[in-house]
Design a protein around this motif. Structure first.
Motif, PDB file in Angstrom:
ATOM      1  N   VAL A   1       9.106  10.655   2.886  1.00 12.14           N
ATOM      2  CA  VAL A   1       8.835  10.555   1.451  1.00 12.14           C
ATOM      3  C   VAL A   1       7.706   9.558   1.201  1.00 12.14           C
ATOM      4  O   VAL A   1       7.691   8.468   1.775  1.00 12.14           O
ATOM      5  CB  VAL A   1      10.094  10.099   0.681  1.00 12.14           C
ATOM      6  CG1 VAL A   1       9.815  10.019  -0.821  1.00 12.14           C
ATOM      7  CG2 VAL A   1      11.254  11.049   0.942  1.00 12.14           C
ATOM      8  N   ALA A   2       6.768   9.926   0.328  1.00 11.12           N
ATOM      9  CA  ALA A   2       5.698   9.004  -0.083  1.00 11.12           C
ATOM     10  C   ALA A   2       6.285   7.931  -0.993  1.00 11.12           C
ATOM     11  O   ALA A   2       7.018   8.246  -1.930  1.00 11.12           O
ATOM     12  CB  ALA A   2       4.604   9.782  -0.807  1.00 11.12           C
TER      13      ALA A   2
ATOM     14  N   LYS B   1      -5.000   6.181  11.091  1.00  9.90           N
ATOM     15  CA  LYS B   1      -4.105   6.693  10.055  1.00  9.90           C
ATOM     16  C   LYS B   1      -4.124   8.214  10.087  1.00  9.90           C
ATOM     17  O   LYS B   1      -4.989   8.825  10.691  1.00  9.90           O
ATOM     18  CB  LYS B   1      -4.604   6.275   8.664  1.00  9.90           C
ATOM     19  CG  LYS B   1      -4.505   4.818   8.351  1.00  9.90           C
ATOM     20  CD  LYS B   1      -4.983   4.564   6.910  1.00  9.90           C
ATOM     21  CE  LYS B   1      -6.353   5.201   6.652  1.00  9.90           C
ATOM     22  NZ  LYS B   1      -6.819   5.089   5.269  1.00  9.90           N
ATOM     23  N   GLY B   2      -3.181   8.824   9.371  1.00  9.28           N
ATOM     24  CA  GLY B   2      -3.290  10.233   9.022  1.00  9.28           C
ATOM     25  C   GLY B   2      -2.826  11.219  10.066  1.00  9.28           C
ATOM     26  O   GLY B   2      -2.948  12.426   9.875  1.00  9.28           O
ATOM     27  N   LEU B   3      -2.250  10.733  11.169  1.00  7.75           N
ATOM     28  CA  LEU B   3      -1.840  11.658  12.221  1.00  7.75           C
ATOM     29  C   LEU B   3      -0.423  12.174  11.975  1.00  7.75           C
ATOM     30  O   LEU B   3       0.490  11.395  11.728  1.00  7.75           O
ATOM     31  CB  LEU B   3      -1.872  10.934  13.576  1.00  7.75           C
ATOM     32  CG  LEU B   3      -1.729  11.829  14.792  1.00  7.75           C
ATOM     33  CD1 LEU B   3      -2.999  12.633  15.009  1.00  7.75           C
ATOM     34  CD2 LEU B   3      -1.419  11.002  16.032  1.00  7.75           C
ATOM     35  N   MET B   4      -0.238  13.478  12.075  1.00  7.23           N
ATOM     36  CA  MET B   4       1.111  14.033  11.937  1.00  7.23           C
ATOM     37  C   MET B   4       1.954  13.683  13.167  1.00  7.23           C
ATOM     38  O   MET B   4       1.425  13.307  14.208  1.00  7.23           O
ATOM     39  CB  MET B   4       1.050  15.550  11.737  1.00  7.23           C
ATOM     40  CG  MET B   4       0.434  15.921  10.378  1.00  7.23           C
ATOM     41  SD  MET B   4       0.634  17.690   9.991  1.00  7.23           S
ATOM     42  CE  MET B   4      -0.279  17.748   8.422  1.00  7.23           C
ATOM     43  N   THR B   5       3.283  13.787  13.030  1.00  7.74           N
ATOM     44  CA  THR B   5       4.194  13.456  14.132  1.00  7.74           C
ATOM     45  C   THR B   5       3.936  14.374  15.335  1.00  7.74           C
ATOM     46  O   THR B   5       3.468  15.500  15.174  1.00  7.74           O
ATOM     47  CB  THR B   5       5.657  13.589  13.670  1.00  7.74           C
ATOM     48  OG1 THR B   5       5.828  14.835  13.017  1.00  7.74           O
ATOM     49  CG2 THR B   5       6.016  12.452  12.717  1.00  7.74           C
TER      50      THR B   5
ATOM     51  N   VAL C   1       0.872  -1.184   0.000  1.00  9.53           N
ATOM     52  CA  VAL C   1       0.000   0.000   0.000  1.00  9.53           C
ATOM     53  C   VAL C   1       0.910   1.236   0.000  1.00  9.53           C
ATOM     54  O   VAL C   1       2.090   1.148   0.315  1.00  9.53           O
ATOM     55  CB  VAL C   1      -0.911   0.019   1.246  1.00  9.53           C
ATOM     56  CG1 VAL C   1      -1.885  -1.157   1.201  1.00  9.53           C
ATOM     57  CG2 VAL C   1      -0.090   0.006   2.522  1.00  9.53           C
ATOM     58  N   PRO C   2       0.356   2.408  -0.340  1.00 13.90           N
ATOM     59  CA  PRO C   2       1.162   3.637  -0.272  1.00 13.90           C
ATOM     60  C   PRO C   2       1.577   3.923   1.183  1.00 13.90           C
ATOM     61  O   PRO C   2       0.752   3.802   2.090  1.00 13.90           O
ATOM     62  CB  PRO C   2       0.212   4.729  -0.773  1.00 13.90           C
ATOM     63  CG  PRO C   2      -0.843   3.998  -1.549  1.00 13.90           C
ATOM     64  CD  PRO C   2      -0.987   2.660  -0.869  1.00 13.90           C
ATOM     65  N   ILE C   3       2.843   4.267   1.389  1.00 13.96           N
ATOM     66  CA  ILE C   3       3.312   4.622   2.727  1.00 13.96           C
ATOM     67  C   ILE C   3       4.083   5.938   2.654  1.00 13.96           C
ATOM     68  O   ILE C   3       4.426   6.410   1.571  1.00 13.96           O
ATOM     69  CB  ILE C   3       4.233   3.527   3.330  1.00 13.96           C
ATOM     70  CG1 ILE C   3       5.471   3.306   2.447  1.00 13.96           C
ATOM     71  CG2 ILE C   3       3.472   2.228   3.530  1.00 13.96           C
ATOM     72  CD1 ILE C   3       6.520   2.366   3.063  1.00 13.96           C
ATOM     73  N   VAL C   4       4.357   6.509   3.834  1.00 19.40           N
ATOM     74  CA  VAL C   4       5.323   7.609   3.938  1.00 19.40           C
ATOM     75  C   VAL C   4       6.476   7.086   4.791  1.00 19.40           C
ATOM     76  O   VAL C   4       6.286   6.709   5.941  1.00 19.40           O
ATOM     77  CB  VAL C   4       4.701   8.859   4.583  1.00 19.40           C
ATOM     78  CG1 VAL C   4       5.791   9.900   4.874  1.00 19.40           C
ATOM     79  CG2 VAL C   4       3.635   9.456   3.680  1.00 19.40           C
TER      80      VAL C   4
ATOM     81  N   CYS D   1       3.729  16.282   4.916  1.00 16.24           N
ATOM     82  CA  CYS D   1       3.910  17.254   6.002  1.00 16.24           C
ATOM     83  C   CYS D   1       3.930  16.518   7.338  1.00 16.24           C
ATOM     84  O   CYS D   1       2.950  15.852   7.693  1.00 16.24           O
ATOM     85  CB  CYS D   1       2.777  18.283   5.970  1.00 16.24           C
ATOM     86  SG  CYS D   1       2.949  19.577   7.222  1.00 16.24           S
ATOM     87  N   ALA D   2       5.070  16.617   8.061  1.00 17.94           N
ATOM     88  CA  ALA D   2       5.192  15.962   9.374  1.00 17.94           C
ATOM     89  C   ALA D   2       4.775  14.498   9.313  1.00 17.94           C
ATOM     90  O   ALA D   2       4.047  14.001  10.168  1.00 17.94           O
ATOM     91  CB  ALA D   2       4.395  16.722  10.435  1.00 17.94           C
ATOM     92  N   GLY D   3       5.221  13.820   8.251  1.00 17.57           N
ATOM     93  CA  GLY D   3       5.033  12.379   8.148  1.00 17.57           C
ATOM     94  C   GLY D   3       3.751  11.919   7.487  1.00 17.57           C
ATOM     95  O   GLY D   3       3.514  10.720   7.376  1.00 17.57           O
ATOM     96  N   VAL D   4       2.910  12.844   7.028  1.00 17.10           N
ATOM     97  CA  VAL D   4       1.633  12.457   6.426  1.00 17.10           C
ATOM     98  C   VAL D   4       1.512  13.047   5.022  1.00 17.10           C
ATOM     99  O   VAL D   4       1.812  14.232   4.818  1.00 17.10           O
ATOM    100  CB  VAL D   4       0.438  12.932   7.287  1.00 17.10           C
ATOM    101  CG1 VAL D   4      -0.893  12.496   6.666  1.00 17.10           C
ATOM    102  CG2 VAL D   4       0.560  12.390   8.704  1.00 17.10           C
ATOM    103  N   ALA D   5       1.062  12.242   4.074  1.00 19.03           N
ATOM    104  CA  ALA D   5       0.799  12.728   2.721  1.00 19.03           C
ATOM    105  C   ALA D   5      -0.466  13.584   2.735  1.00 19.03           C
ATOM    106  O   ALA D   5      -1.479  13.176   3.294  1.00 19.03           O
ATOM    107  CB  ALA D   5       0.633  11.549   1.768  1.00 19.03           C
ATOM    108  N   VAL D   6      -0.387  14.777   2.148  1.00 20.46           N
ATOM    109  CA  VAL D   6      -1.537  15.691   2.104  1.00 20.46           C
ATOM    110  C   VAL D   6      -1.764  16.132   0.665  1.00 20.46           C
ATOM    111  O   VAL D   6      -0.824  16.545  -0.021  1.00 20.46           O
ATOM    112  CB  VAL D   6      -1.298  16.958   2.965  1.00 20.46           C
ATOM    113  CG1 VAL D   6      -2.580  17.780   3.072  1.00 20.46           C
ATOM    114  CG2 VAL D   6      -0.755  16.610   4.340  1.00 20.46           C
TER     115      VAL D   6
END
Lengths: 223, 223, 223, 223, 223, 223
Positions: free
Chosen positions: A155-156, E34-38, A148-151, E152-157
């Motif tokens: 980096v994505a 999912k989706g939480l910034m650092t 699956v897509p990760i960061v 941004c801070a570990g999350v793809a936006v």
């Protein structure tokens, strides 16, 4: 929610190999200075340099179960890329998993977490970039996902993207940009060799890049 | 505001060379425990040991333009010392700039930021101490200054100061103190050799430095 | 308040040596994943692997006086373990103290602070794990204690506990658990060799550990 | 080596006060973006804003003896600025020393280390910027110096320099530049007010600063 | 390479507002964690809680030019989300830009870098989450992009994603998942209220969630 | 291996309460400057000050199951103290668990990891010291232990030890030392009040502590 994507597309093997020869700094420049992981992503032993096709893993903190799942998905020439779902330095990976991954033809691992058995990994020649070295063991209790897509380290990464990695760090080339990036990287590498020879003879960057006028216009004063 | 100071004074070459032989720990002690950069300033490859005369650079974050300007100011035996104007880990310097700096006779680089092409730097024998390794590219858009006073990794550095650096870190000796510091460092080194032999024979520091009485007076109890 | 405990008990020398052969990762697993120091505790040179009996030191920040006191307490096969009473990166220890400790038969040092003279330590073969490398000198003004319970890099250590350390980090085995842990560690090592051979032949962890049913029951989907 | 410089020059009190009204961001810009301490230098309670004349202190790690020496050197309107000689988070300063410093007319403290009694400091209205909060006690065993040049949180500070500090951080204005910087800062503040009103009415920076042509020339594309 | 994407899709305003009422912890759980910034992404003042539609910005280190470009793209109810292309703590944003963004109807800023004028931002009620507070100024020399995918801070936006933010941190809801996530979040919030009342009466989680059998089966022993 | 120790001894309630009135800095000094947690252990809201009896928890990273187990063990006046078995910033604890713990009479939580719902925790008046704030959810899959010895933020803690905590940090008083420490702390507090009054009148520490002779003997020079 927890899935294993089985059929992923990979870039052309020759393209991947050629990107590896260009090295991280050149590829990163050729991409327009994108795709570089954060500088705390470091090789655990000195010397490795490769390009490989990403099999991605999203794992809970302190749980390496998905690595076993991911190894089944490996093709020759692949690299495992693992991002924990929250910051973690535990040792997800050691010589046993490396033995298993090598038996499947994998070239290495990139992990935003820890690994262990670093002496054995070096002896085996299994290339690993990580953000920690730690003997801390992990459990096999909670699911994650594979391909699956990760960061990872800022980096994505998508499954099938090309990972280019050496002692300067790790860069991610999106699969569909691979050919274009390779072309630019090779042009850049050729150009650099010419510059290197001029620099070696004592020519200054100030002259080679014709910077003096622009520096003066911006207001640089010599005193 | 952005200036290049062209005529700087340098310490005597023999003094500089002799300081290099003393090593960082001894020189730092001889200075009264001053002048040491923070411990995150590390060599990018193992083995370098030198002393050299500083050419200082103040650069914006992510902008390496001033390195080209500074290289023109290098004399044989100099070392580049770069401090960004705000915290930055980008790779300001790689093998092309190292080739150019070596062609001018420079011995190395100390940078409170990142460098790249570390394999090539090691092969070239160009000594680099940095606070990061990163392939992240920089631009050439904003001016800085050369040979102005800077603060690098916690230490004030003036152009012409002597940089002493090895695997223990980086120490800065003010140019006008160089002779005095060398004298003290050499005396200290000689003294250490005598102590080393006594320690090797099993003599205790408690006895060699006559510490037992003072420890007891301070209240240390043996149980 | 400041004491030196002189008569401490040590584990059996053969047990200690055998633990060292098992390595950190295996011993840590055999202990139930306890006792591992934080991952910033790293060897200052590559290669060391040992087990040794701890002589503990509690020292003030920037003060290495107690190291001289502790060295007198060393027996052959011991290792110094120092924790500062507050966070500190100063270089408490260098080649002179290493010479003295080696003359007493000590095998190494584990320190939640800095060391210096790392080139000389490597040449002497004196094993050191530290959380910093720094030439910063220390004073001898304030008392601490020797062979009292300390917390070093996140782990409680008592004098006479066994320190197992290699490139994966540092693990602490309580003295009274040494025999039991050794037994489990050796069983584990034997078991790992068998697994390694099966992995090398291409068998998957999914099958070796019979994971497929449990993964499916937890909800993993293949797409 | 350890000295107390007693007679230091201070900037004009009116100039100092006026700089304080401008605030850190404006003063820092007026200085050409120099002199700002690293962002981990933070106020220990919310609200303080001041400018004051620096009395500098160089102290060993974990030793606050020199604070007592420095307090005698304080004049009304001064601020203590302490840099440890190596990284340290100990609590050098609490409510007793604050009481003593206030009795001498001091306005606050800037310290690249820790403080304690933060509730009491807030109640007393004694302004403190620090890089740590820690109850860890310190000793009084080793000398340092007062009113010598120091580097504090990345910035060189001389006794008598002006410290401007608020919730955005801490900036150092060299004493001899104070008048010039004040003039520029006030001009800048006036200018900002005009801009603020235009922004509030909806005018865009793109238009106010006439950026569209330059953006287009650099290659920005709207899609 | 540098682009401004002008027409982006936004989620339904009512959905966004409703997500804001659920709060970060609930929304993050509703998304499957999912989706939480650092966790270093923190509010610069206490109290803000919002949900808003993202306008994304990719900017070079130390260069805030693209913020001016992005402000023109803001609609009422939007939030700026900025990621630098390499790690940077400079103060990209202050009260003037906040005034301009508020005039366009923006609700706040999320930035993996620094901001300044935090007192003024609090007084204006402009909500900001950042990874640093720093007065360090930036330049306007190098292009970036607006409304492109960022990390941004570990999350793809992606532009148009919904940012949910409060004192617990910042969570990113992909635009197309907004309705589903809202539904789950609201169900979860309702469920939590019932649990809260049972907990308040003294009922144990062990009983409420029927954990005792499973704990015992896993081997937990009471002694 | 995973155990819950049910019958633990607690210190006298009056002693605990009296220690809380002394505050962290005073108690820490009274203990001989031992027992203080690292400075990154901070209150999540401003104002709390307490002493309480520890119920300890050892938990895997990202797994908060043991908190439910521990809550059953709470008596009125207790505080939960959680250390993860490896570094972790996840949000183990929020308003629901706080509601449950308060219903049992608990006063707060000390955790070397993250918490969430900080606004609600502040409104409830439930005191929390943590090393992170994070909404990141945890699982309930792997056992840990309750009321076993742990190391939390650098300090060894046993069940029944007294936790003293305020805005200066967190200090641990071993249960059997509680009476002695209290006596010394109260003496110290009384003594401090007298000193405060003398400082407020302008008396210098140099005179109050009779330091001038010792400073001079150590070599301090006034210039």
């Amino acid at each position: 929610m927890s899935v294993v994507v089985q059929n992923i597309e990979r870039a052309n093997a020759g393209t991947i190999e050629a990107l590896g020869k260009c090295g991280v700094a050149t590829v990163h420049e050729a991409m327009g200075r994108k795709g570089l992981m954060t500088p705390n992503m470091r090789p655990v032993w000195s010397g490795p340099r490769l390009a490989a096709s990403a099999v991605t893993i999203s794992s809970p903190p302190g749980d390496n179960w998905m690595l076993h799942v991911a190894i089944e998905q490996l093709h020759a020439g692949d690299i495992l890329v693992l991002a924990p779902t929250s910051p973690c330095s535990d040792g997800y990976f050691g010589d046993l998993l490396a033995t298993s991954a090598m038996a499947r033809g994998a070239l290495g691992l990139v992990i935003d977490a820890g690994v262990r058995d670093v002496v054995e990994l070096r002896e085996m020649g299994f290339a690993v970039w990580s953000t920690a070295i730690s003997a801390q063991g992990t459990v096999k209790e909670t699911l994650g996902s594979v391909n699956v897509p990760i960061v990872c380290a800022g980096v994505a990464v998508n499954a099938g993207d090309i990972i280019v990695a050496d002692e300067d760090g790790v860069c991610v080339v999106p699969r569909l940009e691979a050919e274009t990036v390779l072309e630019k990287a090779q042009a850049r590498a050729a150009n650099e060799e010419a510059k290197r020879q001029r620099f070696a003879k004592g020519e200054l960057g100030l002259d080679m890049y014709d910077m003096r006028g622009r520096l003066s216009a911006k207001g640089l004063r010599y005193v």
